[in-house]
Design a protein around this motif. Structure first.
Motif, PDB file in Angstrom:
ATOM      1  N   GLU A  33      -5.008   2.245   6.651  1.00 29.81           N
ATOM      2  CA  GLU A  33      -4.115   3.310   6.196  1.00 29.81           C
ATOM      3  C   GLU A  33      -2.845   3.267   7.023  1.00 29.81           C
ATOM      4  OE1 GLU A  33      -3.939   8.208   5.989  1.00 29.81           O
ATOM      5  OE2 GLU A  33      -5.882   7.195   6.045  1.00 29.81           O
ATOM      6  N   ALA A  34      -1.717   3.330   6.368  1.00 26.57           N
ATOM      7  CA  ALA A  34      -0.425   3.335   7.063  1.00 26.57           C
ATOM      8  C   ALA A  34       0.109   4.755   7.148  1.00 26.57           C
ATOM      9  CB  ALA A  34       0.576   2.451   6.325  1.00 26.57           C
TER      10      ALA A  34
ATOM     11  N   VAL B 172       0.845  -1.194   0.000  1.00 24.42           N
ATOM     12  CA  VAL B 172       0.000   0.000   0.000  1.00 24.42           C
ATOM     13  C   VAL B 172       0.881   1.245   0.000  1.00 24.42           C
ATOM     14  CG1 VAL B 172      -1.859  -1.182   1.235  1.00 24.42           C
ATOM     15  CG2 VAL B 172      -0.127   0.086   2.533  1.00 24.42           C
ATOM     16  N   PRO B 173       0.334   2.370  -0.483  1.00 29.24           N
ATOM     17  CA  PRO B 173       1.075   3.635  -0.387  1.00 29.24           C
ATOM     18  C   PRO B 173       0.881   4.268   0.993  1.00 29.24           C
ATOM     19  CG  PRO B 173      -0.953   3.954  -1.611  1.00 29.24           C
ATOM     20  CD  PRO B 173      -0.887   2.493  -1.279  1.00 29.24           C
ATOM     21  N   VAL B 174       1.910   4.908   1.486  1.00 32.44           N
ATOM     22  CA  VAL B 174       1.824   5.564   2.794  1.00 32.44           C
ATOM     23  C   VAL B 174       0.880   6.769   2.718  1.00 32.44           C
ATOM     24  CG1 VAL B 174       3.135   6.879   4.518  1.00 32.44           C
ATOM     25  CG2 VAL B 174       4.121   4.830   3.488  1.00 32.44           C
TER      26      VAL B 174
ATOM     27  N   VAL C 191       2.983  -4.274   3.439  1.00 32.44           N
ATOM     28  CA  VAL C 191       4.192  -3.478   3.224  1.00 32.44           C
ATOM     29  C   VAL C 191       3.769  -2.097   2.742  1.00 32.44           C
ATOM     30  CG1 VAL C 191       6.415  -3.315   2.056  1.00 32.44           C
ATOM     31  CG2 VAL C 191       5.454  -5.573   2.591  1.00 32.44           C
ATOM     32  N   ALA C 192       4.095  -1.070   3.514  1.00 29.75           N
ATOM     33  CA  ALA C 192       3.738   0.312   3.161  1.00 29.75           C
ATOM     34  C   ALA C 192       4.945   1.006   2.541  1.00 29.75           C
ATOM     35  CB  ALA C 192       3.270   1.065   4.398  1.00 29.75           C
ATOM     36  N   HIS C 193       4.740   1.593   1.355  1.00 34.09           N
ATOM     37  CA  HIS C 193       5.815   2.266   0.620  1.00 34.09           C
ATOM     38  C   HIS C 193       5.497   3.754   0.468  1.00 34.09           C
ATOM     39  CE1 HIS C 193       7.254  -1.653  -1.003  1.00 34.09           C
ATOM     40  NE2 HIS C 193       5.970  -1.942  -1.133  1.00 34.09           N
ATOM     41  N   PRO C 194       6.508   4.594   0.307  1.00 37.13           N
ATOM     42  CA  PRO C 194       6.248   5.944  -0.226  1.00 37.13           C
ATOM     43  C   PRO C 194       5.554   5.807  -1.576  1.00 37.13           C
ATOM     44  CG  PRO C 194       8.491   5.767   0.613  1.00 37.13           C
ATOM     45  CD  PRO C 194       7.927   4.379   0.639  1.00 37.13           C
TER      46      PRO C 194
END
Length: 334
Positions: free
Chosen positions: A192-193, A151-153, A219-222
């Motif tokens: 939501e991360a 997911v996106p941060v 896994v949360a990414h920019p």
């Protein structure tokens, strides 16, 4: 001194449960923040209630009581004091219950408020793994993976939950609360991360023999890194670029693996088991049971029942010289 030692040993062990990648008391998103706040409010209020109750009990036990004239004699002053104390306790209890109800309702409204989510996933529970489909208005941009969510941060993600067999429960403690996954019903949850990182989840409803080995990783990414990951996952599997991996692909396609698994870009189009198109890029295999490595892949392929008894993956009859090419092929599916 000796009596205190157990407390010094137990207390640090207890406090370790408040942090970590699978702790609801270590929130990493707004939904988890709301739940953690609710937990601490309830804990503080109920601790205060318990302390006041114990204090009242100790005071009553220490209070000197004058000898009564008889067992049935009345003490008007004492009776009035007792009635006032009970009335005050009843009023305070009612106020506390109402206040906690209001706080709980406000938290529930915050958790289930309708917000637009730019990313929608369909997560389906199986015995004992998670199927994850990234939805998109363009069918060509939809793809399926397994046991791992990226997911996106800082962006809410809508998760549609379905089950293919029995009741499961989807729970990422550091990001959100639990949500049951029920056959024939679609439940929805928003996660939501707040920062990048890796967070572990777990099926929280007993669903059979291997319930404990039904984990899921978030896994949360920019945002930029997430978009690059997503674009790579949309693509079909790249053809092998060396003879060993080519032989591994031939072995895979000649075995019953193709009846259950899919590898986009090849003849393997099974829909029963996890999609393996990019299995080499995942952190774990067998729904979080083992770290993803060539050795663990080999062990899982050769004898999955030794690792996850009751799993629906059958034993593959492979020659010893076939294991290395096959695992190298799968490891290279990134």
């Amino acid at each position: 001194m000796c009596c205190c030692r157990p407390a010094f040993v137990v207390l640090p062990l207890t406090l370790t449960g408040c942090t970590g990648w699978q702790s609801s008391l270590d929130p990493q998103g707004p939904q988890a923040d709301t739940l953690a706040t609710l937990f601490w409010v309830f804990t503080a209020v109920l601790t205060l209630v318990w302390l006041l109750t114990m204090a009242a009990l100790l005071l009553s036990l220490r209070r000197d009581r004058a000898a009564r004239a008889g067992p049935l004699s009345l003490e008007p002053q004492a009776e009035r004091s007792m009635i006032c104390a009970v009335s005050a306790a009843t009023a305070l209890t009612t106020a506390v219950v109402i206040a906690l109800t209001v706080v709980s309702y406000a938290a529930q409204r915050a958790l289930f408020s309708s917000r637009e989510a730019p990313l929608t996933l369909m997560v389906k529970g199986h015995q004992w793994w998670w199927e994850v489909t990234y939805e998109d208005a363009q069918p060509s941009r939809r793809f399926t993976t397994a046991n791992e969510i990226h997911v996106p941060v800082g962006q809410p993600v809508l998760i549609k939950l379905q089950s293919s067999d029995v009741i499961h429960s989807f729970w990422i403690p550091t990001l959100a609360g639990k949500m049951d996954v029920i056959p024939g019903r679609e439940n929805r949850l928003v996660i939501e991360a707040s920062k990048d990182g890796t967070f572990r989840g777990q099926c929280a409803e007993f669903c059979g023999w291997q319930h404990a080995h039904m984990a899921i990783t978030v896994v949360a990414h920019p945002y930029g890194d997430f978009q690059r990951w997503r674009e790579s996952q949309i693509k079909a599997a790249a053809p092998p670029d060396d003879p060993v991996r080519k032989r591994g692909m031939d072995i895979f396609l000649s075995r019953p693996c193709v009846m259950c698994h899919q590898i986009r870009g090849t003849a393997a189009a099974g829909k029963v088991a996890p999609d393996l198109t990019h299995i080499g890029s995942r952190l774990h295999i067998a729904a979080g049971t083992l770290p993803n490595s060539r050795g663990n892949l080999a062990a899982w392929i050769v004898d999955p029942q030794a690792i996850k008894p009751g799993a629906h993956m059958p034993l593959m009859k492979l020659k010893a010289e076939e294991i290395e090419p096959l695992t190298r092929y799968l490891e290279g599916l990134r």
